[in-house]
Scaffold this active site. Structure first.
Site, short mmCIF file in Angstrom:
data_model
loop_
_atom_site.label_atom_id
_atom_site.label_comp_id
_atom_site.label_asym_id
_atom_site.label_seq_id
_atom_site.Cartn_x
_atom_site.Cartn_y
_atom_site.Cartn_z
N SER A 289 0.84 -1.21 0.00
CA SER A 289 0.00 0.00 0.00
C SER A 289 0.87 1.25 0.00
CB SER A 289 -0.89 0.02 1.25
OG SER A 289 -1.83 -1.00 1.19
N GLY B 185 -6.22 -3.55 -7.35
CA GLY B 185 -7.32 -2.62 -7.09
C GLY B 185 -6.80 -1.28 -6.58
N SER C 160 -13.46 1.88 3.06
CA SER C 160 -12.45 1.45 2.09
C SER C 160 -11.37 2.51 1.94
CB SER C 160 -13.13 1.21 0.73
OG SER C 160 -12.18 1.25 -0.31
N GLN D 42 -9.08 2.43 -0.28
CA GLN D 42 -8.86 2.72 -1.71
C GLN D 42 -9.77 3.85 -2.17
OE1 GLN D 42 -9.24 -0.96 -3.88
NE2 GLN D 42 -7.38 -1.82 -3.00
N ASP E 2 -7.04 -7.67 4.64
CA ASP E 2 -6.28 -8.55 3.73
C ASP E 2 -5.80 -9.82 4.43
OD1 ASP E 2 -6.64 -6.83 1.63
OD2 ASP E 2 -4.74 -5.77 1.96
N LYS F 112 -12.50 -8.91 -3.41
CA LYS F 112 -11.04 -8.79 -3.46
C LYS F 112 -10.55 -9.51 -4.73
CE LYS F 112 -10.77 -6.29 0.12
NZ LYS F 112 -10.40 -4.89 -0.04
C1 S3P Z 1 -5.69 -1.17 0.18
C2 S3P Z 1 -6.92 -1.16 0.77
C3 S3P Z 1 -7.74 -2.35 0.99
C4 S3P Z 1 -6.93 -3.63 0.80
C5 S3P Z 1 -6.02 -3.57 -0.38
C6 S3P Z 1 -5.05 -2.42 -0.25
C7 S3P Z 1 -4.98 0.10 -0.01
O1 S3P Z 1 -8.82 -2.34 0.09
O2 S3P Z 1 -7.79 -4.74 0.68
O3 S3P Z 1 -5.29 -4.77 -0.51
O4 S3P Z 1 -3.76 0.09 -0.30
O5 S3P Z 1 -5.62 1.15 0.12
P1 S3P Z 1 -10.18 -1.53 0.44
O6 S3P Z 1 -9.74 -0.22 0.92
O7 S3P Z 1 -10.95 -1.41 -0.83
O8 S3P Z 1 -10.88 -2.36 1.47
#
Ligand code: S3P
Length: 439
Positions: free
Chosen positions: A27, A99, A171, A173, A321, A348
């Site tokens: 991340s 993602g 989330s 992300q 995760d 996921k």
């Molecule tokens: C992540 C956020 C998570 C996680 C992903 C990495 C990130 O997803 O599952 O592997 O780096 O912001 P979500 O925020 O959609 O839950």
């Protein structure tokens, strides 16, 4: 190589241990590449995760005109071209399996004055993208999905405006994508979350001189745009999500303990540690320090008698995760573990509830799917064959199940492990968990 062409074969074993390190945080690596690209000046990133996902993000930044020198060992020099300095790419940007790569890039590019298409592999093209397209459109972006999924097409726009938006799910992300879009928008961008989620974007933005307004529990965050981040130097800590496989292996089978050094222990990431401790695990943090904007520690894990629990729903986003490997820990616990409020796991890299239930049952354990979770009864795990469905974390979690197995475990479709954990097989061997990695 295709996802289906590789497999792990793991013999049952009862003892792991030793001292390990894991590669850089995925991340943080994605965010460092993207934010340094739009910063003003040269940034240096050490400990960058050279996994396929983060390298796809680096390639996307290069295609946008950013000069990035990579020494091949995890040190990057990124010549930031400023918030208005990106150039139109000559081809669609392929974010691979990630993602995070795709959603954060959509936020970063929403206000650019050129057209761009964002796509990825088959797994990424099956994941929901309307959740990002809708708020970006409300900020003024012109963005089309492909029936709610990638490829995403962004048409050149400038003049985004800030938004006050409540996320439908906690989330990171989505939150991060909107904050990145907010850097180029006029006015205030406020993101409200139904719960805590990882806060690496907020920490990194602060470290790059962007003022954020956050409430005490960080479920609401605002920034004022337009704003250009300053160049920075960063050392990326070891990925807690990669350490998680060895934390669980150690809890189940390290009578003499196991140490994992230099792991990021941001509290928005360490939900697994909290859950395992509730189950009776002995995990200690030593040498706690701050590296840049992130807390880092060495983790000492010892074999413990684990007990099944009802996992508090508030911890789900903080361990999002780590559920594949937590389900394995639950098989090694006495009694029943119940996980609810985890419907997000269906969105996921694969449907992790369905795939983990199928895999654990195929290996002789007892797992029952709920609409939003799993019930796992602790007890035996015989062994046999299971498919990871091309999901890196499922593959690694099932390899760890060898510490509970009576027979050989064969895991199909393991090629994607390199997206997040290049060198997993070598680190596992160091921990005393030999994995035959067969093409
Ligand atoms: C992540 C956020 C998570 C996680 C992903 C990495 C990130 O997803 O599952 O592997 O780096 O912001 P979500 O925020 O959609 O839950």
């Amino acid at each position: 190589m295709t996802a289906g062409s590789q497999r792990f074969v793991v013999e049952p074993l009862r003892r792991v241990g030793g001292e390990l390190t894991v590669p850089g945080d995925k991340s943080i690596s994605h965010r460092a590449a993207m934010l340094a690209s739009v910063a003003c000046g040269d940034s240096r990133v050490r400990g960058f995760l050279r996994g396929e996902d983060c390298l796809a993000t680096v390639e996307a930044c290069r295609a946008l005109g950013v000069s990035i020198t990579d020494d091949g060992q995890g040190e990057l020099l990124i010549e930031g071209c400023g918030i208005d300095g990106l150039r139109a790419p000559s081809h669609p940007l392929d974010l691979g399996n990630s993602g995070t790569g795709l959603r954060l890039m959509a936020g970063l590019l929403a206000a650019q004055p050129f057209d761009v298409e964002l796509t990825g592999d088959e797994s990424l093209r099956s994941r929901p993208m309307a959740r990002i397209a809708e708020p970006l459109a409300a900020m003024g972006a012109e963005i089309d999905t492909t029936d709610g999924r990638a490829p995403l097409r962004l048409r050149g726009r400038s003049g985004l405006r800030g938004i006050d938006y409540t996320l439908p799910v906690a989330s990171a992300q989505l939150k991060s994508a909107l904050l990145l879009a907010g850097l180029s928008a006029r006015g205030t961008t406020t993101v409200r979350s139904p719960g805590l989620s990882r806060d690496h974007t907020e920490r990194m933005l602060c470290g790059m001189g962007i003022a954020l307004d956050e409430d005490a529990d960080a479920a609401v965050v605002s920034l004022e745009g337009p704003a250009e981040p300053r160049a920075f130097e960063i050392s990326v800590p070891g990925d807690f999500s990669s350490a998680a496989f060895f934390i669980v292996a150690g809890c189940l089978a390290a009578p003499d303990g196991m140490t994992i050094r230099n792991v990021g222990v941001n509290p928005t990431r360490t939900g697994l540690m909290t859950i395992l401790r509730m189950m009776g695990a002995r995990i200690e943090m030593a040498n706690l320090r701050t590296v840049g904007t992130e807390p880092v520690a060495d983790l000492h894990v010892s074999q413990s008698e684990l007990r099944g629990i009802e996992v508090p729903e508030a911890l789900v986003p903080l361990a999002i995760d780590e559920f594949p490997v937590l389900f394995v820990a639950a098989v090694g616990a006495t009694g029943r573990t119940v996980i609810r409020g985890a419907e997000e796991l269906r969105h996921k890299e694969c449907d992790r509830l369905a795939v983990m239930a199928e895999a654990l049952n195929a290996l002789g354990a007892r797992a029952r799917e709920l609409p939003d979770g799993l019930i796992v009864d602790g007890g035996e795990l015989t062994g046999g064959s299971a498919s990871s469905h091309g999901d890196h974390r499922v593959a690694m979690a099932l390899a760890v199940a060898a510490v509970l197995a009576e027979d050989t475990i064969v895991i199909d479709e393991t090629a994607q492990v390199t997206t997040s954990f290049p060198g997993f097989v070598d680190v596992a061997a160091q921990a005393g968990l030999p994995i035959a990695d067969q093409a």
